[in-house]
Design a protein around this motif. Sequence first.
Motif, PDB file in Angstrom:
ATOM      1  N   ALA A  17       0.826  -1.207   0.000  1.00 43.20           N
ATOM      2  CA  ALA A  17       0.000   0.000   0.000  1.00 43.20           C
ATOM      3  C   ALA A  17       0.861   1.257   0.000  1.00 43.20           C
ATOM      4  O   ALA A  17       0.575   2.226  -0.724  1.00 43.20           O
ATOM      5  N   ILE A  18       1.917   1.241   0.777  1.00 36.77           N
ATOM      6  CA  ILE A  18       2.812   2.407   0.828  1.00 36.77           C
ATOM      7  C   ILE A  18       3.514   2.582  -0.516  1.00 36.77           C
ATOM      8  O   ILE A  18       3.639   3.700  -1.025  1.00 36.77           O
ATOM      9  N   LEU A  19       3.959   1.478  -1.092  1.00 40.11           N
ATOM     10  CA  LEU A  19       4.609   1.535  -2.406  1.00 40.11           C
ATOM     11  C   LEU A  19       3.664   2.124  -3.450  1.00 40.11           C
ATOM     12  O   LEU A  19       4.047   2.968  -4.251  1.00 40.11           O
ATOM     13  N   PRO A 241       6.628  -8.514  -8.899  1.00 39.51           N
ATOM     14  CA  PRO A 241       5.827  -8.024  -7.762  1.00 39.51           C
ATOM     15  C   PRO A 241       6.134  -6.578  -7.403  1.00 39.51           C
ATOM     16  O   PRO A 241       5.350  -5.939  -6.699  1.00 39.51           O
ATOM     17  N   LEU A 242       7.270  -6.052  -7.840  1.00 36.50           N
ATOM     18  CA  LEU A 242       7.593  -4.639  -7.642  1.00 36.50           C
ATOM     19  C   LEU A 242       7.070  -3.810  -8.812  1.00 36.50           C
ATOM     20  O   LEU A 242       6.435  -2.775  -8.629  1.00 36.50           O
ATOM     21  N   VAL A 243       7.315  -4.278 -10.021  1.00 39.98           N
ATOM     22  CA  VAL A 243       6.953  -3.532 -11.225  1.00 39.98           C
ATOM     23  C   VAL A 243       5.445  -3.338 -11.334  1.00 39.98           C
ATOM     24  O   VAL A 243       4.970  -2.257 -11.658  1.00 39.98           O
ATOM     25  N   ALA A 244       4.698  -4.389 -11.073  1.00 41.11           N
ATOM     26  CA  ALA A 244       3.244  -4.335 -11.281  1.00 41.11           C
ATOM     27  C   ALA A 244       2.560  -3.239 -10.467  1.00 41.11           C
ATOM     28  O   ALA A 244       1.865  -2.379 -11.042  1.00 41.11           O
TER      29      ALA A 244
ATOM     30  N   ILE B  47       7.310  -6.689  -1.941  1.00 40.40           N
ATOM     31  CA  ILE B  47       7.871  -5.673  -2.826  1.00 40.40           C
ATOM     32  C   ILE B  47       9.376  -5.858  -2.986  1.00 40.40           C
ATOM     33  O   ILE B  47       9.996  -5.221  -3.826  1.00 40.40           O
ATOM     34  N   HIS B  48       9.951  -6.751  -2.180  1.00 37.56           N
ATOM     35  CA  HIS B  48      11.379  -7.049  -2.284  1.00 37.56           C
ATOM     36  C   HIS B  48      11.616  -8.436  -2.861  1.00 37.56           C
ATOM     37  O   HIS B  48      12.650  -9.049  -2.603  1.00 37.56           O
ATOM     38  N   ALA B  49      10.653  -8.920  -3.638  1.00 37.62           N
ATOM     39  CA  ALA B  49      10.818 -10.237  -4.260  1.00 37.62           C
ATOM     40  C   ALA B  49      12.025 -10.218  -5.190  1.00 37.62           C
ATOM     41  O   ALA B  49      12.306  -9.197  -5.817  1.00 37.62           O
TER      42      ALA B  49
END
Lengths: 293, 123
Positions: A17-19, A241-244, B47-49
Amino acid sequence: MLSIAIPTGTSPVLDLAILCAVSFGAGTIGALVGVGGGIFLVPALVLLFGVDIHLAIAASLISVVGTSSGASIAHVADHLTNLRLGMFLETATVVGGLLGAIVTVTVLASRSDVLIFALIPVILVAAVLMAIGRRKESGHRRPPDRLAERLDLGGVYTDPRTGDREVYWVSATGIGLGLSAVAGFASGLLGIGGGLFKVPAMNAFMNIPFRVASATSTFMIGVTASAGAIVYLFVGDVSLPLVAPVAVSVVAGSFLGAHASGWASTRGLRYLFVAVLLVAAVFMFLRGAGWVA
Amino acid sequence: MGGVSELEVPPAMRTVIRRTLQVGVGLSCLLLVVGIGLLVHVGAVSIHAPAQHASLASLPGDLAHGNAQGFLLLGVVVLVFTPLVRVLFSLGLFARADDVPFSLITLFVLVVLSIGLVLGLVP
């Protein structure tokens, strides 16, 4: 060691959520001030979330494809984008974008410090341009150069304030191609859109009215970023999972920013964003020097 | 409303470009949201995957099994390739209009965009 990173790890969903919130903000600010989301997003991911700059660049570049494509839908419909000129300059930006990305995933694959330090002057240039504010419309009319004439790159622009229709001819195509290549390289290398270089190139050198230059640059950024993003996706490494969530949030933020750009273009808000960029530049320097985690 | 009308652009160009961008961005965001939702549903959000090479070979299987990875990868692929599809359609329109210079220009851009994909497919 000093750190400004947001504490993460206790709740993955909260981290997400923060991201999303930070990415949404970067997209909104980028669209508000017209310098794109990448210049805010890459430092934010590195400094606030501790993301490796290579992954941050990849995430930013993929997001920039989305923001550019989304913004171009409206610009193309409004006939602001000079399609022929944009496609002509894409020949240079796409090569630059491809090469920049290849350099990052190969030569600089283990040199995060170089990328961090390379981003700092770009952040500072963005801050200066933002502080100066928007350029005036091109007021002088230069004759077209031979190549521009051969390819019919000129257009007709209607000033929204006066309603005057004026024909503009494109000149200095060589300079435009050169600066577009540089813009493309910076885009692929650092995960930014490259509009910082393209808009002044078109407005100051090629005789393009500012609004046309801005819309055409946005149109070109999609292809430029795509050239680099394809490299990161299939040659380099990306964290899906970061990019999406970053991509979706940045695109959503850019839509808000584009619609709010009318009321938000006050000088105070612009200077606030300049301050944010200056702080980001300082911390990126400290991060590159190993003085900040 | 300010605007530009170029001297020569195939009539359908603007409509085709707009539709391509609308479909590309819309579809990719939908796929990405589904993928993120699946990650949250199975408790695999991170987010750190670790980063990894994108592999199209595993995509059909991942989608068939409802794996979040498949939807995320497809969403990113659709997003990243939307400009390439736009260029491809532009090439077709310029060729149909017998605009040789811009057919060559868009063909060049298309080739360069494809290089990254080819590099990734080479073992």
